[in-house]
Design an enzyme around this catalytic site. Structure first.
Site, mmCIF file in Angstrom:
data_model
loop_
_atom_site.group_PDB
_atom_site.id
_atom_site.type_symbol
_atom_site.label_atom_id
_atom_site.label_comp_id
_atom_site.label_asym_id
_atom_site.label_seq_id
_atom_site.Cartn_x
_atom_site.Cartn_y
_atom_site.Cartn_z
ATOM 1 N N CYS A 64 4.830 9.831 1.037
ATOM 2 C CA CYS A 64 3.547 10.529 0.952
ATOM 3 C C CYS A 64 3.538 11.434 -0.272
ATOM 4 C CB CYS A 64 3.328 11.355 2.212
ATOM 5 S SG CYS A 64 1.885 12.431 2.107
ATOM 6 N N ARG A 102 0.841 -1.192 0.000
ATOM 7 C CA ARG A 102 0.000 0.000 0.000
ATOM 8 C C ARG A 102 0.886 1.255 0.000
ATOM 9 N NH1 ARG A 102 -0.786 4.730 2.524
ATOM 10 N NH2 ARG A 102 -0.584 3.775 4.581
ATOM 11 N N ASP A 103 1.479 1.567 1.141
ATOM 12 C CA ASP A 103 2.266 2.798 1.239
ATOM 13 C C ASP A 103 3.472 2.749 0.302
ATOM 14 O OD1 ASP A 103 2.686 5.319 2.167
ATOM 15 O OD2 ASP A 103 3.233 4.772 4.202
ATOM 16 N N HIS A 125 8.532 7.255 9.004
ATOM 17 C CA HIS A 125 9.272 7.394 7.747
ATOM 18 C C HIS A 125 10.719 7.702 8.095
ATOM 19 C CE1 HIS A 125 5.989 7.561 4.622
ATOM 20 N NE2 HIS A 125 5.340 7.422 5.758
ATOM 21 N N HIS A 152 3.792 4.723 13.054
ATOM 22 C CA HIS A 152 4.091 4.618 11.612
ATOM 23 C C HIS A 152 5.159 5.655 11.287
ATOM 24 C CE1 HIS A 152 2.915 4.210 7.273
ATOM 25 N NE2 HIS A 152 3.337 5.465 7.249
ATOM 26 N N ASN A 169 9.390 4.805 3.852
ATOM 27 C CA ASN A 169 8.975 4.309 5.151
ATOM 28 C C ASN A 169 10.204 3.716 5.831
ATOM 29 O OD1 ASN A 169 5.664 3.729 5.449
ATOM 30 N ND2 ASN A 169 6.378 4.213 3.409
#
Lengths: 319, 319
Positions: free
Chosen positions: A250, A25-26, A219, A217, A259
């Site tokens: 992002c 996903r990310d 980065h 979460h 990430n």
């Protein structure tokens, strides 16, 4: 316990460390290329065989604009067939939530910004409207499934609004819980946090949100990803996000690529005495797939370069 | 206070954080190419203008085998002309010590392994013989100059002998102090440490060696470099080593490439409230010189990629 409380306990037990792999996903939000569905299934199966149990597999978005997530239903189904595995998916609007509720996904993630400025820029909604999505999802689901995770973005500083107050972040998280979220994630969306900021927020929110599971979460935008993860562990956090190879970022945060590297997170946890249930050597076998399926994407990670230490005991003893 | 105690206090004051830049020594040990003397002088002057004060400028080694350190005397002289700057140099044997004592170098570093196996493999001496070098240097210098720093290598785990006991490391460090060292560095030579190991050793040695200044020297081999630096700061350490661009490694430790990135260390410290006196933006201006003078060498560092955050206050308030 309510059905949702039981589900929350099942996904996030109160002992041990849970590492969630968000690469599908990310990790794919910004990439020019993306893996075939077959390769994504191999990704999930190989990571599962290495011990990974929590996967964010995509975002419910228009497939014309985001073809990388077209196969999300297939991946949710793949995860449902892996023993003890859980699937998660991002839902940014009413349509996405309705679509997600038609699937067997275990958890939906709804993004709520810590600042009004980021909220309007990122999802073109006020924060109150985003919290409204949480209420709506909670009202529309049946039998308490899926779980709802509210992900508070820019929780450690905002590229638009600047410094963010931990008490404001707690207030928004609390509003999300009141609206029906059973899980709260705090995201360093733009990579502004240092370990002291992580400690400060975690020590504030973990006891106040208890027994709601709290995810951090991170980065690695400014090199502090692993240090921040350690600070989170020290401050009572037991659920951390990462992506294989440090993929992702992002799209609304320039320069915020990367990430925290999942493989390196495994090493950090194990070396610090937190058993992850993950076999790092097996997990590293996924790197060739990443390199092959994502040509031109930088793959980060120290463990993939150096390998685990051979002469010392570095694995945590599991409980 | 004795002259050496005063000198130790001058190099390593008991307040604030000292970051030592080792690129011109540890960073050049393995490189195929190396900067011209003019470029090294520009390196020192630019870093000094950015606020860096502590430089390890080379190793006293046979210039036929190690031409990268041929200009070490010139660099020691360059540092001596920079206001408030200190030079350090590695000396691995009697000849090197004798050579160093002929110069105006502020500090000599003598490497003492934490394990007998690494000692024999790395410097072809027993640990006792290496400690003998400390005694010899202490006896031969005049007026307590230069300072002697004993650098305990593989202090957090050894690629040959495996796990290393913190109490053994303390014992060796204490023997070095008794032999005449005024400064002790503990090195994660092969990048085995996680933050818990750093905390454990630092909490043991800092109070027991006090007032001897303690340096922590980290490699980012397994992604824990910045996390380990944070753990060191939390455990009372106020002197940390790094190299610009994360250059360097140990020729006797396969895969152990990469000191902790100096630029990222500056960000970690400042974001954690420890004033470094270093202007990160000015320091980043050195990257083009590194890239130009070390073609083909990987340059690491998140700050060089992403830049410091623009919308938040991330600098520590100096004391």
């Amino acid at each position: 316990m309510s059905p949702t409380d039981m589900a929350a306990r099942r996904l996030y037990p109160q002992h041990g460390v849970v590492l969630r792999e968000l690469g599908l996903r990310d990790g794919l939000q910004l990439t020019r290329t993306f893996p075939s569905t077959a390769a994504k299934m191999e990704w999930l199966e190989t990571a599962h065989a290495a011990g990974v149990r929590h996967f964010e597999v995509g975002s419910f978005l228009p497939t014309r604009t985001f073809p990388q997530f077209e196969d999300i239903r297939r991946l949710i189904s793949t995860v449902s067939q892996l023993d003890g595995a859980f699937s998660s998916a991002l839902t940014l609007n009413e349509r996405a939530i309705a679509d997600a509720l038609q699937t067997g996904v275990d958890e939906i993630v709804i993004s709520v910004s810590a600042t009004e400025e980021h909220s309007l820029s990122n999802i073109r909604r006020t924060r109150q409207s985003a919290i409204g999505l949480v209420s709506r999802a909670a009202g529309e689901r049946t039998n308490g499934r899926p779980l709802i995770c509210a992900a508070i973005s820019v929780a450690f500083g905002c590229s638009i609004a600047g410094d963010v107050s931990p008490t404001d972040v707690l207030r928004i998280a609390t509003a999300c819980v009141e609206a029906g979220a059973e899980v709260i994630a705090f995201a360093d969306t733009v990579g502004f946090a240092g370990p002291c900021q992580v400690e400060e927020l975690c020590r504030l929110v973990v006891p106040r949100l208890f027994p709601v599971p709290v995810i951090i979460h991170l980065h690695d935008t400014r090199g502090t990803g692993i240090a921040n993860a350690f600070a989170a562990l020290q401050s009572g956090i037991r659920i951390l996000d990462g992506t294989l190879g440090g993929l992702g970022g992002c799209p609304f945060a320039p320069g915020a690529t990367g990430n925290v590297v999942f493989e390196d997170l495994v090493f950090l946890c194990e070396r610090s005495g937190f058993a992850t249930g993950i076999d790092l050597e097996k997990l590293l076998q996924l790197r060739p797939l990443l390199a092959r399926e994502l040509p031109g994407e930088p793959l980060y990670g120290a463990l993939a370069r150096a390998g685990p230490p051979e002469s010392i005991r570095w694995r945590a003893v599991g409980d």
